[in-house]
Design an enzyme around this catalytic site. Sequence first.
Site, mmCIF file in Angstrom:
data_model
loop_
_atom_site.group_PDB
_atom_site.id
_atom_site.type_symbol
_atom_site.label_atom_id
_atom_site.label_comp_id
_atom_site.label_asym_id
_atom_site.label_seq_id
_atom_site.Cartn_x
_atom_site.Cartn_y
_atom_site.Cartn_z
ATOM 1 N N TYR C 121 -71.391 -44.677 51.088
ATOM 2 C CA TYR C 121 -70.217 -44.921 51.930
ATOM 3 C C TYR C 121 -70.007 -43.693 52.812
ATOM 4 O O TYR C 121 -69.990 -42.562 52.319
ATOM 5 C CB TYR C 121 -69.024 -45.129 51.009
ATOM 6 C CG TYR C 121 -67.742 -45.511 51.711
ATOM 7 C CD1 TYR C 121 -67.417 -46.845 51.952
ATOM 8 C CD2 TYR C 121 -66.844 -44.529 52.108
ATOM 9 C CE1 TYR C 121 -66.230 -47.189 52.582
ATOM 10 C CE2 TYR C 121 -65.658 -44.859 52.753
ATOM 11 C CZ TYR C 121 -65.362 -46.198 52.983
ATOM 12 O OH TYR C 121 -64.187 -46.538 53.610
ATOM 13 N N ALA C 123 -67.895 -41.254 54.961
ATOM 14 C CA ALA C 123 -66.539 -40.807 55.283
ATOM 15 C C ALA C 123 -66.471 -40.265 56.704
ATOM 16 O O ALA C 123 -65.421 -39.865 57.187
ATOM 17 C CB ALA C 123 -66.085 -39.743 54.285
ATOM 18 N N ARG C 223 -79.908 -36.990 32.124
ATOM 19 C CA ARG C 223 -78.471 -37.204 32.288
ATOM 20 C C ARG C 223 -77.813 -37.911 31.104
ATOM 21 O O ARG C 223 -76.586 -37.872 30.979
ATOM 22 C CB ARG C 223 -78.203 -37.966 33.589
ATOM 23 C CG ARG C 223 -78.728 -37.262 34.842
ATOM 24 C CD ARG C 223 -78.232 -35.826 34.979
ATOM 25 N NE ARG C 223 -78.850 -35.138 36.113
ATOM 26 C CZ ARG C 223 -78.568 -33.889 36.447
ATOM 27 N NH1 ARG C 223 -77.715 -33.153 35.739
ATOM 28 N NH2 ARG C 223 -79.168 -33.336 37.488
#
Lengths: 301, 301, 301, 301
Positions: C121, C123, C223
Amino acid sequence: MPLTEDQIAEIAELRSVSQPTLRATAPGMEQHLYTAHEVLDHGFVRVIDYMGDDAAIVQAARVSYGAGTRKSRDDSGLIRYLMRHWHSTPFEMCEIKLHVKLPVFVARQWIRHRTANVNEYSARYSILDREFYIPAPEQLAAQSTVNNQGRGEVLTGEEAARVLEFLKADAGRAYDHYEQMLSQEGQQGLARELARMNLPANIYTQWYWKVDLHNLFHFLRLRADAHAQYEIRVYAEAICNIVADWVPAAYAAFEDYRLGGANLSGKALDCVRRMVRGEQVTQETSGMSKGEWREFEALLS
Amino acid sequence: MPLTEDQIAEIAELRSVSQPTLRATAPGMEQHLYTAHEVLDHGFVRVIDYMGDDAAIVQAARVSYGAGTRKSRDDSGLIRYLMRHWHSTPFEMCEIKLHVKLPVFVARQWIRHRTANVNEYSARYSILDREFYIPAPEQLAAQSTVNNQGRGEVLTGEEAARVLEFLKADAGRAYDHYEQMLSQEGQQGLARELARMNLPANIYTQWYWKVDLHNLFHFLRLRADAHAQYEIRVYAEAICNIVADWVPAAYAAFEDYRLGGANLSGKALDCVRRMVRGEQVTQETSGMSKGEWREFEALLS
Amino acid sequence: MPLTEDQIAEIAELRSVSQPTLRATAPGMEQHLYTAHEVLDHGFVRVIDYMGDDAAIVQAARVSYGAGTRKSRDDSGLIRYLMRHWHSTPFEMCEIKLHVKLPVFVARQWIRHRTANVNEYSARYSILDREFYIPAPEQLAAQSTVNNQGRGEVLTGEEAARVLEFLKADAGRAYDHYEQMLSQEGQQGLARELARMNLPANIYTQWYWKVDLHNLFHFLRLRADAHAQYEIRVYAEAICNIVADWVPAAYAAFEDYRLGGANLSGKALDCVRRMVRGEQVTQETSGMSKGEWREFEALLS
Amino acid sequence: MPLTEDQIAEIAELRSVSQPTLRATAPGMEQHLYTAHEVLDHGFVRVIDYMGDDAAIVQAARVSYGAGTRKSRDDSGLIRYLMRHWHSTPFEMCEIKLHVKLPVFVARQWIRHRTANVNEYSARYSILDREFYIPAPEQLAAQSTVNNQGRGEVLTGEEAARVLEFLKADAGRAYDHYEQMLSQEGQQGLARELARMNLPANIYTQWYWKVDLHNLFHFLRLRADAHAQYEIRVYAEAICNIVADWVPAAYAAFEDYRLGGANLSGKALDCVRRMVRGEQVTQETSGMSKGEWREFEALLS
């Protein structure tokens, strides 16, 4: 003899001219620069350029860990720590450029390591030399009877002579016809990009190969391994010798953790814990398959 | 002033020690080594190491094209040829390692270029400095009215003061609280890996970034472009200046074919052919959409 | 609650339309498609698409090993063999595409895994939502006293309240000012690409992330590890659950060899061999440093 | 005929079983699944799996551009915009897996495209089939007289027969000897990993090749180009036909901007501007070298 007199003269010339630089230099590597290390019957590996040294690895790690890093930890210990904990990015800060001459079937295995930069001699554009890999007698081996992907007994006597004759005669004839297809004396001949298809996989090619140290270690772990095919393993071993002189601390860590180390599964770790406590563990009580158990036993003996 | 006195002293020391090397050296690049080129209000770019020069590109190309290459073609012409025909691998034979200090929101754009090696300062491990990017007055701009992804008019007077006050005050307060959250004088405080989440995207971070010349050119084409956000473009421009001194011939080819060039679609090429023949072409007869035609017209004027 | 009603309706719609396909399908994965698995306070992971299943791994391996592969070996055994011997390419034949919503500081760790495709996305282009990660009480922890890169004791009482207040208030204020900077009611406001710099690292972003199974396993090993930061580990764990349903045999092998396994150095292997033979080995006689020995002991107990 | 009856039966079986899925499906691609498209004399390309469609590209772009994207812009227009402005990541959200049978010398060019996943048939492990690429008469061409890297006139009559005889006889003999070297009837024979070195570069190999759409387009742009070697170009063209059915909008944009488009240098753009204004530009006044001018003229005519 893999090098022509011209090439030897060119190397001597390159080695005679030293330039001042502000960059990090690795004295052990300067000794190797340009010199051809012979591999197989016509192949070689030689260092064309390098970037960084052991200190560059440490320097990059300190950027990451900043002021938090205890200054007192010595470089070699930090490098071992990075290797042990799979911190790969500091090792990527070193780079090496090699000139390699190698048989096509070795090149085909090698190129599967994708994270590298390559410029190969183009047989579309140029004419290949008459140079073929013919295995030394002690490398002429039969198929392994236990491993689909390996060699067994060395051939001797007539059987060795039989296969050697095939390899030599076919390579020679294929090259003769390659030349005759290209030939334009009174004949049109065939385009180079087509004629090359007649050449067998033991013909030599050459390339420039540039790679960072992390990815080089990955290559070496797989290709300097005892299960790698002999013809690529000797290249990996020649490179190991070079890297040991270039980044001694990093190479020592690599040798201990990767080349000399092993990956144990959870099941294998559990067996180790039981065995260390004195329990007698067998394949049946290990939870492993027969194949895994055999490999596990080999590792512990 | 992005550099502390310690850093300036360290750079001076590194620049004072020259070592002999047999490697290719680029005199124009030696001038840049270690020196920090200031970018934005607290950022910089400095060269830590490099591999290769214009001649290394040519040398790699000659490995590929072998004896077929006309020796007489000059290096600069060959480099232009390689660039024009998208022969990317010879450019991959050069490598550069930069130390960059940059705001986090710039770092987030930058890291999307994946074919590079990175070691970033870890705010999980260490404490970030109190340094924030605050735009200079001429960079405080309103949203573009024609481009969803760009800037329009520069703010002035009270409006500029209004937003500047937000940026300054919020950054300062966020950092105060970051420190107070970390603080352990009589209080436990919060782990660094958590406290850092309070810091805004204009705080500075730093990293080592290593990339080959082909991928660097790709980065520069996108980020030195007029449509790139100003805050990353100034880094790209600083790097362009460095590269021009490092590999002058390759940079000149890049400038002509990539930075100053353009990609025309088949439709656009067709229009160009018609226009060169004297035909009057309009958007309606071009086969292009209005947006494409607008961009096409801009290109030709 | 990370999902809006619109999103829930969209997911329901996507899940209601089934299409026939000739491709390999993984029934366990079809159950997950589009559904959002909530992570942290506003985040999620959801599967958008996938390619392949356990059989696709086997199929690719059989292309490599051809007629030589014993047909009788069952798929699960072959997958374990491939995992044990680091044959990574068959696992690359499976691919997954995820939609992830995550705090920016988590995204910054995540993106360091470079061998993946990402659409985040923007910004620069769009306005971010007012959603921040605020740790749950049991995650508000002090700095570890033994590990520069980890957490120690959980904060309680006033100390917890103190830091929580900072995180909440600063995030809210930063977002208020972000909105006021963008606002154009009677004011010009600031370009989105600039205003975003005021937002802290605990704001949520989102992206599409596509990766092959081999590289996903590499990501998960690092992770989902106990040493990974909690905020990324919970994403890794959510993905582990999904992968276990997608490729059960491959996941089981991964769990045993990677997640539950360990890499032993040559020195450590040597110690294991001596200990199994009944020898008493201490740090002094192990050849390991204190740090290595401590980790080694922890592994065996 | 590249397919055996067994293979044809296997394809028919795979094509007969349809499964329901919630994933995006591309009807045009379902038609291609598993079916072998014949290429050259024994080669083929067939689709094993795919992920995504035109809508998946748009969907990924909308994640990036979020609410800022005008919903009214139609998908095809958005895809053209993305292609025109080198927004590569949305195209990476589609993936294709192909099974390709191809001559080794073609495989050697192909593999230079590194951003892909590959599982190749292993001649170390298994025995290769007796299948060689023998050029069709219209492909037996002489070396180009103007291009070091290309073909000129087609050979005819005796000259064609002469080279064809070499290619056929040498391939047949090399394979006979390969078999005899492997043979173990009363003889030990040579390991497969060694015997394979006798085989020429026109023998067929096969692999699974998986790649995202962006990198596939890059491959196709270079290999479907008129300057690519015919033997790889026919594979690229077969794949183009498949992709056109899979993602029609993306393929149309690719065809216009990449296959049918051209990159103009700054100098060339300047010439175009002058020519459009009616100026007569010659090589001498163009600022281009003779080679560049020749290519430029060819582009405009």
